[in-house]
Design an enzyme around this catalytic site. Structure first.
Site, PDB file in Angstrom:
ATOM      1  N   ASN A 211       8.823  -3.342   5.490  1.00  0.00           N
ATOM      2  CA  ASN A 211       9.886  -2.526   4.889  1.00  0.00           C
ATOM      3  C   ASN A 211      10.921  -2.177   5.961  1.00  0.00           C
ATOM      4  OD1 ASN A 211       9.064   0.020   6.217  1.00  0.00           O
ATOM      5  ND2 ASN A 211       7.212  -0.274   4.981  1.00  0.00           N
ATOM      6  N   ASP A 280       2.120   0.309   0.440  1.00  0.00           N
ATOM      7  CA  ASP A 280       1.162   0.754  -0.579  1.00  0.00           C
ATOM      8  C   ASP A 280       0.179  -0.350  -0.938  1.00  0.00           C
ATOM      9  OD1 ASP A 280       2.078   3.390  -0.976  1.00  0.00           O
ATOM     10  OD2 ASP A 280       3.844   2.599  -2.022  1.00  0.00           O
ATOM     11  N   LYS A 290      -0.483 -21.849   6.913  1.00  0.00           N
ATOM     12  CA  LYS A 290       0.829 -21.621   6.304  1.00  0.00           C
ATOM     13  C   LYS A 290       0.849 -22.239   4.902  1.00  0.00           C
ATOM     14  CE  LYS A 290       5.698 -22.583   6.812  1.00  0.00           C
ATOM     15  NZ  LYS A 290       6.689 -23.455   7.395  1.00  0.00           N
ATOM     16  N   PRO A 308      -5.341   1.540   1.921  1.00  0.00           N
ATOM     17  CA  PRO A 308      -5.885   2.893   2.071  1.00  0.00           C
ATOM     18  C   PRO A 308      -4.750   3.904   2.236  1.00  0.00           C
ATOM     19  CG  PRO A 308      -6.236   1.597   4.077  1.00  0.00           C
ATOM     20  CD  PRO A 308      -5.706   0.657   3.044  1.00  0.00           C
ATOM     21  N   ASP A 309      -4.977   5.115   1.779  1.00  0.00           N
ATOM     22  CA  ASP A 309      -3.997   6.193   1.931  1.00  0.00           C
ATOM     23  C   ASP A 309      -4.353   6.963   3.201  1.00  0.00           C
ATOM     24  OD1 ASP A 309      -2.558   8.576   1.843  1.00  0.00           O
ATOM     25  OD2 ASP A 309      -2.421   8.495  -0.349  1.00  0.00           O
ATOM     26  N   ILE A 310      -3.635   6.679   4.276  1.00  0.00           N
ATOM     27  CA  ILE A 310      -4.005   7.224   5.601  1.00  0.00           C
ATOM     28  C   ILE A 310      -3.892   8.748   5.615  1.00  0.00           C
ATOM     29  CG2 ILE A 310      -3.458   7.188   8.073  1.00  0.00           C
ATOM     30  CD1 ILE A 310      -2.389   4.304   7.624  1.00  0.00           C
ATOM     31  N   PHE A 326       5.431  12.489   5.164  1.00  0.00           N
ATOM     32  CA  PHE A 326       6.847  12.173   4.992  1.00  0.00           C
ATOM     33  C   PHE A 326       7.028  11.395   3.695  1.00  0.00           C
ATOM     34  CE2 PHE A 326      10.118  12.811   8.290  1.00  0.00           C
ATOM     35  CZ  PHE A 326       9.395  13.638   9.125  1.00  0.00           C
ATOM     36  N   LYS A 340       3.848  14.562  -4.343  1.00  0.00           N
ATOM     37  CA  LYS A 340       3.111  13.833  -3.295  1.00  0.00           C
ATOM     38  C   LYS A 340       2.358  14.820  -2.397  1.00  0.00           C
ATOM     39  CE  LYS A 340       3.944  10.405   0.395  1.00  0.00           C
ATOM     40  NZ  LYS A 340       4.876   9.477   1.012  1.00  0.00           N
ATOM     41  N   LYS A 344      -1.673  14.606  -2.023  1.00  0.00           N
ATOM     42  CA  LYS A 344      -2.287  14.284  -0.731  1.00  0.00           C
ATOM     43  C   LYS A 344      -3.010  15.489  -0.144  1.00  0.00           C
ATOM     44  CE  LYS A 344       0.368  10.329  -0.054  1.00  0.00           C
ATOM     45  NZ  LYS A 344       0.167   9.057   0.569  1.00  0.00           N
TER      46      LYS A 344
END
Ligand SMILES: Cc1cc2nc3c(=O)[nH]c(=O)nc-3n(C[C@H](O)[C@H](O)[C@H](O)COP(=O)(O)O)c2cc1C
Length: 396
Positions: A211, A280, A290, A308-310, A326, A340, A344
């Site tokens: 990203n 995500d 390749k 995983p959601d750190i 963030f 969020k 979390k």
């Protein structure tokens, strides 16, 4: 300009690294400082007062018997008109003199005569054998006990041709030390773990999904925490940014690498700030070779699985550190960010206003906590990072 309004007294002693002192003086001036220079007699064998005067625009002091001061006492007057004294380079000899209170020239006397509130920093610079001698190490311990800041030294190739510890820090690193010395230590004794940058989720050995996160906000926060006195570990996805001075950096690629680096470095952490833009999803089956584009064949069908959601993982841990998340949204920031935060289970969530902040040097932030929302108006990421650290200091 992080030294605007500050006056620095730069002391030079007789070491080869005097050549770097010229750049150090310029770098402080670029940050807005007024720089005065005092030089030992031996330092003038390495660089001339004329050079330092031309660079700083101020008269250089070399003698205790300098009648340019109306009262003829430069050792009293000079340290009273500055915010900080930095001796760079600082010889083994000068360290020994400071450790023992010897005042036999202008620079050593003005260091002794400085007001107790004026920080004194020294940048040792010498041959590795001189640095490692027990007497030098004893003297350094004495300076630390006396509250004198020791900047470096670094290790590496030395002017004398030997390799080892004793190199003076680079001018840019010395500037960071001076900026830090002038800042309140609101985070002294705290340990921060910060994630920054994007993650990179492979598709095959040459392709992947990432990203636009540049890492600038996370790196700025890591720097601000260090400047405020914290010990900082930065877990970073792939970025082109230099590691902030004083910060320990661990490089990772994927979300799972990041989770492993975070959980493996949580011991003793007081504050965890998850700034990284963690993917995500990742590709379920990563090709070991390749993926070839074959004419007439269908395009590959990528199947995704959730990463995983750190942040949530850390926040749920027993004895979890104070967790800050963030959020960057392309719409409905306030609504999504608060949702969020609750999902979390973190006390503070910071929203970036506008996802177009990616890669920029400035930003606008909104802080969401139990008391509602607080906007930190548009500013550079460096300044916003400082403001965020101030906010944390009042919450911890
Ligand atoms: C060419 C040369 C290079 C030197 N470089 C250093 C040095 O990098 N660090 C150091 O501690 N002493 C170095 N010295 C020794 C110092 O100059 C010497 O100890 C001197 O007395 C230091 O004086 P000062 O501390 O009053 O400036 C060097 C000497 C020479 C001749």
């Amino acid at each position: 300009m992080e030294l605007s309004g500050k006056t620095v007294l730069l002391g030079l002693t007789g070491g080869i690294a005097c050549y770097k002192a010229a750049e150090f003086a310029r770098a402080m001036i670029r940050e807005g400082a007024v720089v005065h220079v005092a030089m030992t007699e031996n330092s003038q064998q390495f660089i001339t007062p004329l050079t330092m005067q031309a660079l700083t625009g101020n008269p250089v002091f070399t003698s205790s018997w300098d009648s340019r001061q109306p009262n003829n006492m430069p050792h009293i007057d000079l340290p009273r008109k500055v915010d900080v004294i930095a001796v760079a380079p600082c010889t083994a000899n000068f360290i020994a003199k400071l450790a023992n209170g010897i005042c036999d020239d202008l620079l050593s006397t003005l260091c002794q005569a400085r007001p107790v509130t004026t920080p004194l920093l020294v940048a040792p610079a010498m041959n590795v054998e001189m640095w490692e001698k027990p007497v030098t190490q004893r003297n350094i311990c004495q300076l630390q006990q006396d509250g004198i800041g020791i900047m470096g030294p670094a290790s590496g190739f030395q002017a004398c041709g030997e390799v080892g510890k004793g190199r003076m820090l680079e001018p840019a690193e010395l500037v960071e030390e001076v900026i830090a010395a002038l800042q309140p230590k609101t985070m002294a004794g705290r340990h921060f773990l910060i994630t920054a940058g994007p993650t990179f989720e492979p598709i095959d050995p040459v392709r992947g999904i990432t990203n636009h996160s540049s890492g600038k906000m996370g790196y700025a926060i890591a720097r601000a925490a260090w400047l405020a006195g914290a010990e900082v570990t930065l877990v970073s996805g792939p970025t082109a940014l230099p590691t902030p001075y004083g910060v320990k950096r661990i490089d990772v690629m994927s979300a799972r690498d990041m989770l492993e680096a975070v959980t493996g470095n949580l011991e003793g952490i007081d504050v965890f700030i998850s700034v990284a833009a963690v993917a995500d999803w990742r590709v379920k089956h990563v090709s070991t070779q390749k993926i070839k584009k074959v004419a007439g064949q269908a395009v590959p069908d990528l199947v995704f699985v959730e990463n995983p959601d750190i942040l949530a993982t850390v926040a749920k841990m027993p004895d979890a550190p104070y967790c800050v998340g963030f959020a960057a949204e392309s719409e409905n920031l306030r609504e999504y960010a608060e949702a969020k935060r609750r999902k979390k289970g973190v006390p503070l969530l910071v929203g970036n206003i506008g996802h177009e902040t990616f890669g920029k040097d400035d930003n606008t932030l909104i802080l969401f906590d139990d008391n509602g929302a607080l906007e930190l108006p548009h500013d550079s990421k460096q300044n916003l990072a400082r403001r965020l650290i101030d906010q944390l200091a009042s919450r911890l």
